[in-house]
Write an enzyme that holds these catalytic residues in place. Structure first.
Site, PDB file in Angstrom:
ATOM      1  N   MET A   1      41.180  29.841  34.876  1.00 36.06           N
ATOM      2  CA  MET A   1      42.055  28.628  35.000  1.00 36.06           C
ATOM      3  C   MET A   1      42.937  28.678  33.754  1.00 36.06           C
ATOM      4  O   MET A   1      42.836  27.607  33.138  1.00 36.06           O
ATOM      5  CB  MET A   1      41.333  27.366  35.469  1.00 36.06           C
TER       6      MET A   1
ATOM      7  N   HIS B   1      29.417  32.378  39.070  1.00 36.89           N
ATOM      8  CA  HIS B   1      30.607  31.920  38.783  1.00 36.89           C
ATOM      9  C   HIS B   1      30.859  31.289  37.460  1.00 36.89           C
ATOM     10  O   HIS B   1      30.218  30.360  37.103  1.00 36.89           O
ATOM     11  CB  HIS B   1      31.195  30.974  39.994  1.00 36.89           C
TER      12      HIS B   1
ATOM     13  N   HIS C   1      36.327  33.232  36.895  1.00 36.03           N
ATOM     14  CA  HIS C   1      37.540  32.374  37.465  1.00 36.03           C
ATOM     15  C   HIS C   1      38.414  31.969  36.181  1.00 36.03           C
ATOM     16  O   HIS C   1      38.112  30.889  35.636  1.00 36.03           O
ATOM     17  CB  HIS C   1      36.747  31.260  38.491  1.00 36.03           C
TER      18      HIS C   1
ATOM     19  N   ASP D   1      33.481  29.349  35.106  1.00 35.93           N
ATOM     20  CA  ASP D   1      34.827  28.783  34.878  1.00 35.93           C
ATOM     21  C   ASP D   1      35.400  28.945  33.614  1.00 35.93           C
ATOM     22  O   ASP D   1      34.924  28.038  32.657  1.00 35.93           O
ATOM     23  CB  ASP D   1      34.462  27.235  35.571  1.00 35.93           C
TER      24      ASP D   1
ATOM     25  N   SER E   1      28.026  27.922  39.985  1.00 29.90           N
ATOM     26  CA  SER E   1      28.968  27.851  39.070  1.00 29.90           C
ATOM     27  C   SER E   1      28.345  27.426  37.609  1.00 29.90           C
ATOM     28  O   SER E   1      27.982  26.208  37.704  1.00 29.90           O
ATOM     29  CB  SER E   1      30.268  27.047  39.406  1.00 29.90           C
TER      30      SER E   1
ATOM     31  N   MET F   1      38.554  27.500  31.451  1.00 28.01           N
ATOM     32  CA  MET F   1      39.458  26.365  31.289  1.00 28.01           C
ATOM     33  C   MET F   1      40.221  26.324  30.207  1.00 28.01           C
ATOM     34  O   MET F   1      39.564  26.548  29.140  1.00 28.01           O
ATOM     35  CB  MET F   1      39.129  25.255  31.858  1.00 28.01           C
TER      36      MET F   1
ATOM     37  N   MET G   1      41.100  26.710  46.242  1.00 21.90           N
ATOM     38  CA  MET G   1      40.429  25.698  45.742  1.00 21.90           C
ATOM     39  C   MET G   1      40.412  24.604  46.742  1.00 21.90           C
ATOM     40  O   MET G   1      41.279  24.229  47.574  1.00 21.90           O
ATOM     41  CB  MET G   1      41.299  25.255  44.751  1.00 21.90           C
TER      42      MET G   1
ATOM     43  N   ASP H   1      35.924  26.972  46.493  1.00 21.87           N
ATOM     44  CA  ASP H   1      35.577  26.512  45.131  1.00 21.87           C
ATOM     45  C   ASP H   1      35.793  24.923  45.093  1.00 21.87           C
ATOM     46  O   ASP H   1      36.936  24.590  44.918  1.00 21.87           O
ATOM     47  CB  ASP H   1      36.116  27.124  44.111  1.00 21.87           C
TER      48      ASP H   1
HETATM   49  C1  DX5 Z   1      36.418  23.672  39.297  1.00 23.01           C
HETATM   50  C2  DX5 Z   1      35.791  24.925  39.201  1.00 23.01           C
HETATM   51  C3  DX5 Z   1      34.361  24.862  39.907  1.00 23.01           C
HETATM   52  C4  DX5 Z   1      33.534  23.688  39.723  1.00 23.01           C
HETATM   53  C5  DX5 Z   1      33.073  23.441  41.125  1.00 23.01           C
HETATM   54  O1  DX5 Z   1      37.599  23.507  38.769  1.00 23.01           O
HETATM   55  O2  DX5 Z   1      36.601  25.889  39.482  1.00 23.01           O
HETATM   56  O3  DX5 Z   1      33.985  26.256  39.966  1.00 23.01           O
HETATM   57  O4  DX5 Z   1      32.522  24.314  38.821  1.00 23.01           O
HETATM   58  O5  DX5 Z   1      32.069  22.443  40.863  1.00 23.01           O
HETATM   59  P1  DX5 Z   1      31.216  21.530  42.140  1.00 23.01           P
HETATM   60  O6  DX5 Z   1      30.642  22.491  42.871  1.00 23.01           O
HETATM   61  O7  DX5 Z   1      30.510  20.345  41.468  1.00 23.01           O
HETATM   62  O8  DX5 Z   1      32.345  20.857  43.072  1.00 23.01           O
HETATM   63 ZN    ZN Z   2      35.724  27.945  39.713  1.00 24.38          ZN
END
Ligand code: DX5
Ligand code: ZN
Length: 219
Positions: free
Chosen positions: A69, A34, A67, A36, A10, A38, A138, A176
């Site tokens: 969010m 990956h 992903h 993310d 990620s 947000m 998650m 994740d």
């Molecule tokens: C959290 C993200 C993850 C995050 C995971 O909301 O969706 O993808 O990057 O990070 P680690 O592996 O550090 O828990």
């Molecule tokens: Zn993620």
């Protein structure tokens, strides 16, 4: 179900000042990248968006596992498809009509994932088994990297595994959050095969080796 553990580093845990340099470190042995996204509404954090994805798309052939969010994902599916995503994963909690989103993502020729928040009963995703490529469980509260793996996830993964196997579907279980060398084997044994890993890869001294080491834990 395949025995292979797939790793999706990620980029949330990468150094954004040297983003492409960090991606290059893992592009040859990681299975997906990956990404993310947000929005500060669905989760309490803002990461990055479309221009970043378009930019990195020019410099790597990795499969982009985006992903989302974000609330109102229906408004943004096309732009994230056009930006170069290979799989688009939205949150079950963020839409009234998952089937409509699944169909739209497919219409752009992209893979589909559906993500489930830790507080959402996992059974709610069962109707989409076989319709999506990935169910993303998650294993932390979405919004931030570097949190600890939620132990309660094991039962959720096992019950999803059972439901997928009963249907004879090839939907992949992804997880994740909090995936490390310490936690990955128990998650693998519960039936997940696609592991998102942020801190444990990009904060390692040698991210490429960290990817290999995570895979080795599952052999
Ligand atoms: C959290 C993200 C993850 C995050 C995971 O909301 O969706 O993808 O990057 O990070 P680690 O592996 O550090 O828990
Ligand atoms: Zn993620």
């Amino acid at each position: 179900m395949s025995d292979n553990a797939l790793i999706a580093p990620s980029i949330l845990a990468a150094d954004f000042g040297y983003l492409m340099r960090d991606i290059k470190k893992i592009e040859n042995n990681a299975d997906y990248l990956h990404i993310d996204v947000m929005d500060g509404h669905y989760v309490n954090n803002i990461s990055f968006g479309i221009p970043v994805i378009e930019s990195i798309r020019k410099y790597t052939d990795m499969k982009f596992y985006t992903h989302l969010m974000i609330t109102n994902p229906e408004k943004y599916i096309k732009v994230f498809a056009d930006a170069g995503s290979d799989n688009i994963t939205f949150h079950l909690e963020c839409t009234e009509d998952p089937d409509k989103l699944i169909n739209e993502i497919r219409s752009y020729g992209k893979g589909v994932g559906i993500a489930v928040h830790p507080d959402t009963p996992v059974e709610k995703v069962f109707p989409y088994i076989g319709k999506v490529d990935i169910v993303l469980i998650m294993t932390v509260y979405p919004g931030f990297g570097g949190q600890g793996y939620l132990k309660s996830s094991g039962d959720r993964i096992r019950s999803l595994r059972k439901a997928i196997d009963e249907k004879g579907a090839d939907t992949i279980i992804s997880v994740d959050g909090g995936v490390t060398e310490k936690t990955i084997k128990e998650i693998y044994d519960a039936g997940a095969r696609l592991f998102v890993a942020g801190s444990s890869v990009f904060h390692a001294e040698d991210p490429s080796k960290a990817v290999d080491d995570l895979k080795k834990c599952c052999m």
